[in-house]
Design a protein around this motif. Structure first.
Motif, PDB file in Angstrom:
ATOM      1  N   ALA A   9       9.492   0.124  -1.859  1.00 43.19           N
ATOM      2  CA  ALA A   9       8.726   0.890  -2.842  1.00 43.19           C
ATOM      3  C   ALA A   9       7.449   1.392  -2.181  1.00 43.19           C
ATOM      4  CB  ALA A   9       8.380   0.007  -4.045  1.00 43.19           C
ATOM      5  N   ARG A  10       6.829   2.368  -2.814  1.00 47.01           N
ATOM      6  CA  ARG A  10       5.526   2.879  -2.404  1.00 47.01           C
ATOM      7  C   ARG A  10       4.786   3.323  -3.650  1.00 47.01           C
ATOM      8  NH1 ARG A  10       4.128   7.179   2.404  1.00 47.01           N
ATOM      9  NH2 ARG A  10       1.995   6.418   2.700  1.00 47.01           N
ATOM     10  N   GLY A  16      -0.486  11.964  -7.286  1.00 48.31           N
ATOM     11  CA  GLY A  16       0.674  11.957  -6.409  1.00 48.31           C
ATOM     12  C   GLY A  16       0.366  11.609  -4.971  1.00 48.31           C
ATOM     13  N   VAL A  17      -0.829  11.090  -4.718  1.00 52.25           N
ATOM     14  CA  VAL A  17      -1.231  10.703  -3.365  1.00 52.25           C
ATOM     15  C   VAL A  17      -0.877   9.232  -3.153  1.00 52.25           C
ATOM     16  CG1 VAL A  17      -3.187  10.455  -1.785  1.00 52.25           C
ATOM     17  CG2 VAL A  17      -3.100  12.387  -3.387  1.00 52.25           C
ATOM     18  N   PRO A  18      -0.144   8.919  -2.078  1.00 56.27           N
ATOM     19  CA  PRO A  18       0.217   7.516  -1.860  1.00 56.27           C
ATOM     20  C   PRO A  18      -1.005   6.673  -1.514  1.00 56.27           C
ATOM     21  CG  PRO A  18       0.946   8.869  -0.016  1.00 56.27           C
ATOM     22  CD  PRO A  18       0.375   9.798  -1.051  1.00 56.27           C
ATOM     23  N   PHE A  19      -1.018   5.450  -2.015  1.00 59.89           N
ATOM     24  CA  PHE A  19      -2.033   4.503  -1.563  1.00 59.89           C
ATOM     25  C   PHE A  19      -1.307   3.295  -1.007  1.00 59.89           C
ATOM     26  CE2 PHE A  19      -1.625   3.665  -6.123  1.00 59.89           C
ATOM     27  CZ  PHE A  19      -1.508   2.292  -6.194  1.00 59.89           C
ATOM     28  N   GLY A  20      -1.607   3.008   0.226  1.00 62.73           N
ATOM     29  CA  GLY A  20      -0.941   1.919   0.917  1.00 62.73           C
ATOM     30  C   GLY A  20       0.413   2.342   1.455  1.00 62.73           C
ATOM     31  N   PRO A  21       0.942   1.556   2.359  1.00 61.17           N
ATOM     32  CA  PRO A  21       2.251   1.859   2.948  1.00 61.17           C
ATOM     33  C   PRO A  21       3.393   1.430   2.011  1.00 61.17           C
ATOM     34  CG  PRO A  21       1.410  -0.175   3.850  1.00 61.17           C
ATOM     35  CD  PRO A  21       0.334   0.355   2.936  1.00 61.17           C
ATOM     36  N   GLY A  67       0.703  -3.399  -5.421  1.00 60.29           N
ATOM     37  CA  GLY A  67       2.008  -3.594  -4.798  1.00 60.29           C
ATOM     38  C   GLY A  67       2.251  -5.022  -4.346  1.00 60.29           C
ATOM     39  N   ALA A  68       1.314  -5.924  -4.629  1.00 62.73           N
ATOM     40  CA  ALA A  68       1.500  -7.328  -4.266  1.00 62.73           C
ATOM     41  C   ALA A  68       2.462  -7.978  -5.269  1.00 62.73           C
ATOM     42  CB  ALA A  68       0.169  -8.074  -4.269  1.00 62.73           C
ATOM     43  N   PRO A  69       3.411  -8.793  -4.788  1.00 63.23           N
ATOM     44  CA  PRO A  69       4.355  -9.433  -5.708  1.00 63.23           C
ATOM     45  C   PRO A  69       3.681 -10.482  -6.582  1.00 63.23           C
ATOM     46  CG  PRO A  69       4.717 -10.191  -3.457  1.00 63.23           C
ATOM     47  CD  PRO A  69       3.675  -9.123  -3.386  1.00 63.23           C
ATOM     48  N   LEU A  70       4.069 -10.495  -7.862  1.00 67.51           N
ATOM     49  CA  LEU A  70       3.589 -11.501  -8.812  1.00 67.51           C
ATOM     50  C   LEU A  70       4.615 -12.605  -9.035  1.00 67.51           C
ATOM     51  CD1 LEU A  70       2.027  -9.101 -11.461  1.00 67.51           C
ATOM     52  CD2 LEU A  70       0.812 -10.552  -9.816  1.00 67.51           C
ATOM     53  N   THR A  71       5.863 -12.334  -8.663  1.00 69.52           N
ATOM     54  CA  THR A  71       6.937 -13.309  -8.843  1.00 69.52           C
ATOM     55  C   THR A  71       7.828 -13.293  -7.613  1.00 69.52           C
ATOM     56  OG1 THR A  71       8.485 -11.708  -9.799  1.00 69.52           O
ATOM     57  CG2 THR A  71       7.032 -12.890 -11.335  1.00 69.52           C
ATOM     58  N   PRO A  72       8.582 -14.368  -7.421  1.00 68.20           N
ATOM     59  CA  PRO A  72       9.673 -14.282  -6.447  1.00 68.20           C
ATOM     60  C   PRO A  72      10.785 -13.430  -7.069  1.00 68.20           C
ATOM     61  CG  PRO A  72       9.747 -16.373  -7.581  1.00 68.20           C
ATOM     62  CD  PRO A  72       8.510 -15.669  -8.062  1.00 68.20           C
TER      63      PRO A  72
END
Length: 187
Positions: A9-10, A16-21, A67-72
């Motif tokens: 994902a991104r 519409g400008v991406p932030f982060g890879p 974009g950091a995961p909150l769950t496994p």
């Protein structure tokens, strides 16, 4: 991801400008992962559902706005017959998540073809219900589930019915209350 197909994902801002890879969604990498479906969470972040494991199993994961995961990885379908595909999430304003997916397991006894199943989770990804059959009238050949939530916390699942009449493919739907109980039969 090192082995066949992976789910990535991104994130993009309102312009519409991406932030982060781009980032890897699926941590299971030993087999293919495919058909991702994403929807926004209230207050930011996303729920992403996908199919994984070459035989087909439904997964989901919750992410924060960065974009950091909150769950496994979460198993959407409770069954382990590895014949579930395409878990599509809808998120209500209180964060509850309703999933619908395609099941080839013939669990409900409605025929040999695929059926549509669903399950409700809380905002943290904890199951609130067991899995339940969404389509109830026609045997087999139900496909392409999609979901949505309204502003009152109710959900709807829609899908293709390829058995309803001789004219081709019909579209069916079924509505659900905020607690996952059906609001009438499919239509």
């Amino acid at each position: 991801d090192g082995f066949q197909m992976g789910v990535y994902a991104r994130a993009f801002d309102a312009a519409g400008v991406p932030f982060g890879p781009e980032f890897q969604v699926a941590t299971q990498w030993q087999q293919s992962q495919w058909e991702p479906y994403a929807t926004a969470r209230p207050g930011g972040g996303w729920v992403i559902g996908w199919t994984g494991n070459d035989s087909g199993r439904t997964y989901a994961r919750l992410f924060d706005p960065s974009g950091a995961p909150l769950t496994p990885e979460l198993h959407v379908a409770a069954g382990t017959n590895l014949q579930q595909l395409d878990p599509v999430p809808a998120v209500a304003r209180d964060g509850k998540i309703f999933f619908a997916w395609l099941d080839f397991g013939g669990k409900a006894g409605l025929g040999p073809g695929p059926g549509i199943f669903g399950r409700l989770f809380d905002a943290a990804g904890v199951p609130l219900t067991g899995e339940f059959q969404v389509n109830t009238t026609n045997p087999g050949e139900q496909r392409e589930p999609k979901t949505a939530a309204d502003g009152l916390g109710r959900f709807v699942a829609v899908w293709e019915d390829r058995q309803g009449d001789a004219q081709g493919i019909d579209i069916h739907a079924r509505r659900y209350a905020a607690d996952g109980t059906p609001l009438g039969p499919e239509f």
